[in-house]
Motif scaffolding. Sequence first.
Motif, PDB file in Angstrom:
ATOM      1  N   TYR A   1       0.827  -1.213   0.000  1.00  0.00           N
ATOM      2  CA  TYR A   1       0.000   0.000   0.000  1.00  0.00           C
ATOM      3  C   TYR A   1       0.860   1.262   0.000  1.00  0.00           C
ATOM      4  O   TYR A   1       0.501   2.267  -0.623  1.00  0.00           O
ATOM      5  CB  TYR A   1      -0.954  -0.008   1.192  1.00  0.00           C
ATOM      6  N   ASP A   2       2.006   1.226   0.667  1.00  0.00           N
ATOM      7  CA  ASP A   2       2.921   2.369   0.624  1.00  0.00           C
ATOM      8  C   ASP A   2       3.349   2.664  -0.810  1.00  0.00           C
ATOM      9  O   ASP A   2       3.487   3.826  -1.213  1.00  0.00           O
ATOM     10  CB  ASP A   2       4.161   2.109   1.472  1.00  0.00           C
ATOM     11  N   ALA A   3       3.581   1.606  -1.587  1.00  0.00           N
ATOM     12  CA  ALA A   3       3.971   1.784  -2.981  1.00  0.00           C
ATOM     13  C   ALA A   3       2.864   2.472  -3.768  1.00  0.00           C
ATOM     14  O   ALA A   3       3.138   3.262  -4.685  1.00  0.00           O
ATOM     15  CB  ALA A   3       4.304   0.430  -3.605  1.00  0.00           C
ATOM     16  N   MET A   4       1.606   2.193  -3.428  1.00  0.00           N
ATOM     17  CA  MET A   4       0.484   2.838  -4.099  1.00  0.00           C
ATOM     18  C   MET A   4       0.353   4.297  -3.685  1.00  0.00           C
ATOM     19  O   MET A   4       0.115   5.175  -4.515  1.00  0.00           O
ATOM     20  CB  MET A   4      -0.803   2.076  -3.794  1.00  0.00           C
ATOM     21  N   VAL A   5       0.513   4.565  -2.395  1.00  0.00           N
ATOM     22  CA  VAL A   5       0.461   5.953  -1.915  1.00  0.00           C
ATOM     23  C   VAL A   5       1.526   6.793  -2.607  1.00  0.00           C
ATOM     24  O   VAL A   5       1.297   7.959  -2.957  1.00  0.00           O
ATOM     25  CB  VAL A   5       0.633   6.000  -0.379  1.00  0.00           C
ATOM     26  N   ALA A   6       2.693   6.198  -2.838  1.00  0.00           N
ATOM     27  CA  ALA A   6       3.797   6.925  -3.465  1.00  0.00           C
ATOM     28  C   ALA A   6       3.464   7.405  -4.865  1.00  0.00           C
ATOM     29  O   ALA A   6       4.085   8.350  -5.366  1.00  0.00           O
ATOM     30  CB  ALA A   6       5.048   6.053  -3.493  1.00  0.00           C
ATOM     31  N   ASP A   7       2.507   6.763  -5.524  1.00  0.00           N
ATOM     32  CA  ASP A   7       2.081   7.236  -6.844  1.00  0.00           C
ATOM     33  C   ASP A   7       1.419   8.612  -6.769  1.00  0.00           C
ATOM     34  O   ASP A   7       1.384   9.343  -7.760  1.00  0.00           O
ATOM     35  CB  ASP A   7       1.086   6.251  -7.467  1.00  0.00           C
ATOM     36  N   TYR A   8       0.871   8.949  -5.614  1.00  0.00           N
ATOM     37  CA  TYR A   8       0.115  10.190  -5.468  1.00  0.00           C
ATOM     38  C   TYR A   8       0.760  11.179  -4.507  1.00  0.00           C
ATOM     39  O   TYR A   8       0.560  12.386  -4.632  1.00  0.00           O
ATOM     40  CB  TYR A   8      -1.308   9.872  -4.999  1.00  0.00           C
ATOM     41  N   GLU A   9       1.524  10.679  -3.534  1.00  0.00           N
ATOM     42  CA  GLU A   9       2.160  11.553  -2.534  1.00  0.00           C
ATOM     43  C   GLU A   9       3.521  10.971  -2.178  1.00  0.00           C
ATOM     44  O   GLU A   9       3.708  10.333  -1.145  1.00  0.00           O
ATOM     45  CB  GLU A   9       1.267  11.667  -1.292  1.00  0.00           C
ATOM     46  N   GLN A  10       4.471  11.186  -3.076  1.00  0.00           N
ATOM     47  CA  GLN A  10       5.805  10.654  -2.864  1.00  0.00           C
ATOM     48  C   GLN A  10       6.421  11.235  -1.590  1.00  0.00           C
ATOM     49  O   GLN A  10       6.231  12.394  -1.257  1.00  0.00           O
ATOM     50  CB  GLN A  10       6.708  10.930  -4.067  1.00  0.00           C
ATOM     51  N   GLY A  11       7.136  10.386  -0.865  1.00  0.00           N
ATOM     52  CA  GLY A  11       7.774  10.835   0.356  1.00  0.00           C
ATOM     53  C   GLY A  11       6.922  10.693   1.597  1.00  0.00           C
ATOM     54  O   GLY A  11       7.336  11.115   2.683  1.00  0.00           O
ATOM     55  N   THR A  12       5.726  10.100   1.456  1.00  0.00           N
ATOM     56  CA  THR A  12       4.823   9.912   2.593  1.00  0.00           C
ATOM     57  C   THR A  12       4.413   8.443   2.664  1.00  0.00           C
ATOM     58  O   THR A  12       4.085   7.841   1.643  1.00  0.00           O
ATOM     59  CB  THR A  12       3.563  10.788   2.457  1.00  0.00           C
ATOM     60  N   THR A  13       4.412   7.871   3.859  1.00  0.00           N
ATOM     61  CA  THR A  13       4.022   6.469   4.035  1.00  0.00           C
ATOM     62  C   THR A  13       2.628   6.385   4.653  1.00  0.00           C
ATOM     63  O   THR A  13       2.130   7.351   5.242  1.00  0.00           O
ATOM     64  CB  THR A  13       5.008   5.742   4.956  1.00  0.00           C
ATOM     65  N   SER A  14       2.033   5.213   4.536  1.00  0.00           N
ATOM     66  CA  SER A  14       0.714   5.013   5.144  1.00  0.00           C
ATOM     67  C   SER A  14       0.791   5.117   6.661  1.00  0.00           C
ATOM     68  O   SER A  14      -0.176   5.539   7.305  1.00  0.00           O
ATOM     69  CB  SER A  14       0.139   3.656   4.728  1.00  0.00           C
ATOM     70  N   ALA A  15       1.926   4.761   7.250  1.00  0.00           N
ATOM     71  CA  ALA A  15       2.077   4.896   8.702  1.00  0.00           C
ATOM     72  C   ALA A  15       2.063   6.365   9.118  1.00  0.00           C
ATOM     73  O   ALA A  15       1.460   6.728  10.143  1.00  0.00           O
ATOM     74  CB  ALA A  15       3.379   4.232   9.158  1.00  0.00           C
ATOM     75  N   GLU A  16       2.710   7.216   8.328  1.00  0.00           N
ATOM     76  CA  GLU A  16       2.691   8.658   8.618  1.00  0.00           C
ATOM     77  C   GLU A  16       1.279   9.213   8.483  1.00  0.00           C
ATOM     78  O   GLU A  16       0.838  10.034   9.296  1.00  0.00           O
ATOM     79  CB  GLU A  16       3.640   9.392   7.676  1.00  0.00           C
ATOM     80  N   ILE A  17       0.575   8.765   7.458  1.00  0.00           N
ATOM     81  CA  ILE A  17      -0.804   9.204   7.267  1.00  0.00           C
ATOM     82  C   ILE A  17      -1.670   8.759   8.442  1.00  0.00           C
ATOM     83  O   ILE A  17      -2.460   9.551   8.984  1.00  0.00           O
ATOM     84  CB  ILE A  17      -1.365   8.655   5.945  1.00  0.00           C
ATOM     85  N   ALA A  18      -1.532   7.503   8.832  1.00  0.00           N
ATOM     86  CA  ALA A  18      -2.319   6.989   9.954  1.00  0.00           C
ATOM     87  C   ALA A  18      -2.035   7.763  11.231  1.00  0.00           C
ATOM     88  O   ALA A  18      -2.955   8.025  12.034  1.00  0.00           O
ATOM     89  CB  ALA A  18      -2.020   5.506  10.153  1.00  0.00           C
ATOM     90  N   GLU A  19      -0.791   8.169  11.427  1.00  0.00           N
ATOM     91  CA  GLU A  19      -0.447   8.945  12.623  1.00  0.00           C
ATOM     92  C   GLU A  19      -1.160  10.295  12.625  1.00  0.00           C
ATOM     93  O   GLU A  19      -1.687  10.736  13.659  1.00  0.00           O
ATOM     94  CB  GLU A  19       1.069   9.150  12.688  1.00  0.00           C
ATOM     95  N   ILE A  20      -1.187  10.962  11.469  1.00  0.00           N
ATOM     96  CA  ILE A  20      -1.895  12.238  11.352  1.00  0.00           C
ATOM     97  C   ILE A  20      -3.389  12.044  11.598  1.00  0.00           C
ATOM     98  O   ILE A  20      -4.021  12.794  12.352  1.00  0.00           O
ATOM     99  CB  ILE A  20      -1.659  12.860   9.965  1.00  0.00           C
ATOM    100  N   PHE A  21      -3.962  11.029  10.966  1.00  0.00           N
ATOM    101  CA  PHE A  21      -5.393  10.772  11.112  1.00  0.00           C
ATOM    102  C   PHE A  21      -5.748  10.422  12.556  1.00  0.00           C
ATOM    103  O   PHE A  21      -6.784  10.858  13.076  1.00  0.00           O
ATOM    104  CB  PHE A  21      -5.826   9.650  10.176  1.00  0.00           C
TER     105      PHE A  21
END
Length: 489
Positions: free
Chosen positions: A147-167
């Motif tokens: 899933y991190d590889a998919m996120v990188a297609d739209y927001e390079q430099g950000t991981t799903s773990a970082e997103i989850a932490e913000i959320f």
Amino acid sequence: MSSFDQLIAFERETQALGQIAGRLGWDQETMMPRGAAPQRGEEMAALEGVLHARRSDPRVAEWLESAEATDEAGAAQLREIRRSYERAVKVPGDLASTIARVTSEAQGKWAEARANEDVTAFLPVLKEVVALKRQEGQALAAGGNLYDAMVADYEQGTTSAEIAEIFDAMRPELVDLRARVLEKPLPQGLTGRYSDAAQMELARRIAVAFGYNLAHGRLDKAVHPFSSGSGLDVRITTRTNESDPFNCIYSTIHEVGHAAYEQNVDKAHLLTALGRGVSMGVHESQSRIYENQIGRSRAFTGWLFRQMVESFGDIGVATEEAFYAAVNRVQNGYIRTESDELQYNLHIMLRFDLERALMLGDLQVEDLETAWNDRFLADFGYAVDKPSHGCLQDVHWSVGLFGYFPTYSLGNVYAGCLNEALRRDVPKLDAQLAEGDTSAATGWLRDNLQQFGGLREPKETITHAAGRTPDHKPLMSYLNAKFSDIYGL
């Protein structure tokens, strides 16, 4: 020609072909006969095959090996072309073409299933899309987090773990603020009927007021509003509802935010890897600040109230202040794109968790509707009443955009930081917005962010414009202050 010049010339042709593919997608959403969908799928697959072959061409690797940049823009060009090449060579060409064909066909099947409230009709093709995207994700991840590889297609430099932490940091505050607001009386909403033609005429005026250049764009209607293109041809769509003109107005402003970003990129970057928005999160920061911090502000809605009365006559609210409250009503609802600022991110958090589970194999497509409905009930406190208000409401999964949804809330976070800086730098902004003049706000965004396109990485782009490392605190401060004021908390 030097290796750098040869690489840039080759990239320019690739970018031009990509624009043609985008135009086919725009046509499919707006003008294409419904019966043309199977052929369009073949056309999209053929073009994607050509694009994939160019992006993975061995000559690109040779040019990258020997190319030398002489300035910041050149170095950024090499960075972005290298990223595209490294991605392309990981994904087999036949898989890329198959995804393009299947998602093109799935888009039409989603629209038909949505219209008929028939989840069962959509699930087989969605299952196929999910399987294909998992294959792609596995190829891109190369043993890492799919899933991190998919996120990188739209927001390079950000991981799903970082997103989850913000959320996870935002969710408790949002839930608490929502609960306190919903205890208060609901402001008066609009009444009456609003013709499609009058809504579209007003939408065009508003688009121009926000700086959209119709000489290089157009406004049409689609099932799901979107922006398409870059450079000299940037098109937007909206939708109308005769009982809810805000749907059209704010969809238009939102898409103008996307389109203005593309139109305002420095023309020196036209048809290059830097010639469009750097990421979907940064892109969303533009659409959300246009729509919300500017478009739903007390100052701008005062001007909009007068435009509404001029266009429609009696709209059910009598004053600018009552109209401001109507624009920012917080109430129960199902649709993400129609949600108020306060509840919007809760809609995104739901989708983020579900699509991550789908991609990682923790949720099966057959169980998606039940999982969606259960999560919605838990988060919002009432049940989904029909599929078009639930798992069929968004186009994204039908076209394979897994990893895209979290960028909407990242965009809100970025917009909070940008709004803080904008208000600091333009202290008399409200006086101009009250006259329908957005030029100070849109000009600040153009000069500090939009003109640079893909020159900097996403987080660096926001840091450069806002003067701070992005985090969620400015957004939450803005939401608390705004809704505490409107609802007297």
